[in-house]
Motif scaffolding. Structure first.
Motif, mmCIF file in Angstrom:
data_model
loop_
_atom_site.group_PDB
_atom_site.id
_atom_site.type_symbol
_atom_site.label_atom_id
_atom_site.label_comp_id
_atom_site.label_asym_id
_atom_site.label_seq_id
_atom_site.Cartn_x
_atom_site.Cartn_y
_atom_site.Cartn_z
ATOM 1 N N ASP A 52 3.057 4.001 -7.303
ATOM 2 C CA ASP A 52 4.261 4.762 -6.973
ATOM 3 C C ASP A 52 5.332 3.859 -6.378
ATOM 4 O O ASP A 52 6.517 3.986 -6.703
ATOM 5 N N GLU A 56 9.122 3.144 -7.991
ATOM 6 C CA GLU A 56 10.364 3.435 -7.268
ATOM 7 C C GLU A 56 11.212 2.181 -7.097
ATOM 8 O O GLU A 56 12.427 2.224 -7.279
ATOM 9 N N ARG A 98 0.801 12.405 -0.194
ATOM 10 C CA ARG A 98 1.666 12.567 -1.371
ATOM 11 C C ARG A 98 1.442 13.921 -2.031
ATOM 12 O O ARG A 98 2.398 14.588 -2.439
ATOM 13 N N PHE A 103 5.896 12.843 -4.295
ATOM 14 C CA PHE A 103 6.359 11.550 -3.785
ATOM 15 C C PHE A 103 7.788 11.627 -3.271
ATOM 16 O O PHE A 103 8.092 11.120 -2.191
#
Length: 182
Positions: A52, A56, A98, A103
């Motif tokens: 994740d 990002e 999460r 998220f």
């Protein structure tokens, strides 16, 4: 001056900068806490977070990728304080956090539901995390790291680790744990 020294000079730079900044806000004590229970969780949390976090970072949200890890550190410290006998048994606290929401909104969940902050304190924490993430990303940007390289991955991992460490330290101080010299 912080009592922690790292073998990795890049990680030491992140640590020193974040520590200095957070000290000016009086969000961490002069002496960093010794938190073996929470330090032991870093590897699992960092490993679970990496997919994740990299996504990002690479899609234009590097401050989110860094900042969310500081929020995670805060949440883990809060869990340690309130019900570690329960939360210490959760197989993966990152996935647990999460999946409470998603998220993108994990910061709000942690600030509102885990830390239970009032509006003023929430803004202060959000601003401190945003500035910490921005400072760290700025440092990384000036390292001239080639994307996708082992050096870039080591720097990203070191940055995430320090964001986690600082999140833990900030929350422990907020909870009333004060680290002093013996």
């Amino acid at each position: 001056m912080s009592n922690i020294k790292y073998d990795n000079p890049v990680e030491q730079r992140f640590h020193d900068d974040l520590y200095g900044y957070l000290r000016t806000l009086d969000l961490v004590d002069e002496r960093m806490p010794e938190t073996p229970d929470l330090d032991d969780l870093w590897f699992k949390i960092g490993q679970s977070y990496m997919t994740d976090g990299i996504r990002e970072y690479n899609t234009g949200y590097p401050s989110v990728a860094l900042g969310w890890m500081m929020f995670i550190g805060m949440a883990v410290a809060k869990y340690w304080d309130v019900e570690w006998e329960v939360y210490g048994k959760v197989p993966d606290l990152y996935i647990y956090l999460r999946d409470r929401i998603d998220f993108d909104h994990m910061d709000d969940y942690i600030l509102d539901k885990v830390l239970c902050l009032d509006a003023d304190t929430r803004k202060k924490m959000n601003d401190a995390v945003a500035e910490s993430a921005s400072r760290t990303y700025n440092m990384m940007s000036h390292m001239c790291l080639e994307p996708g390289t082992a050096a870039a991955m080591r720097a990203f991992t070191a940055a995430l680790h320090q964001m986690y460490v600082m999140g833990v330290s900030v929350e422990l101080k907020a909870l009333g744990y004060h680290m002093t010299k013996l």
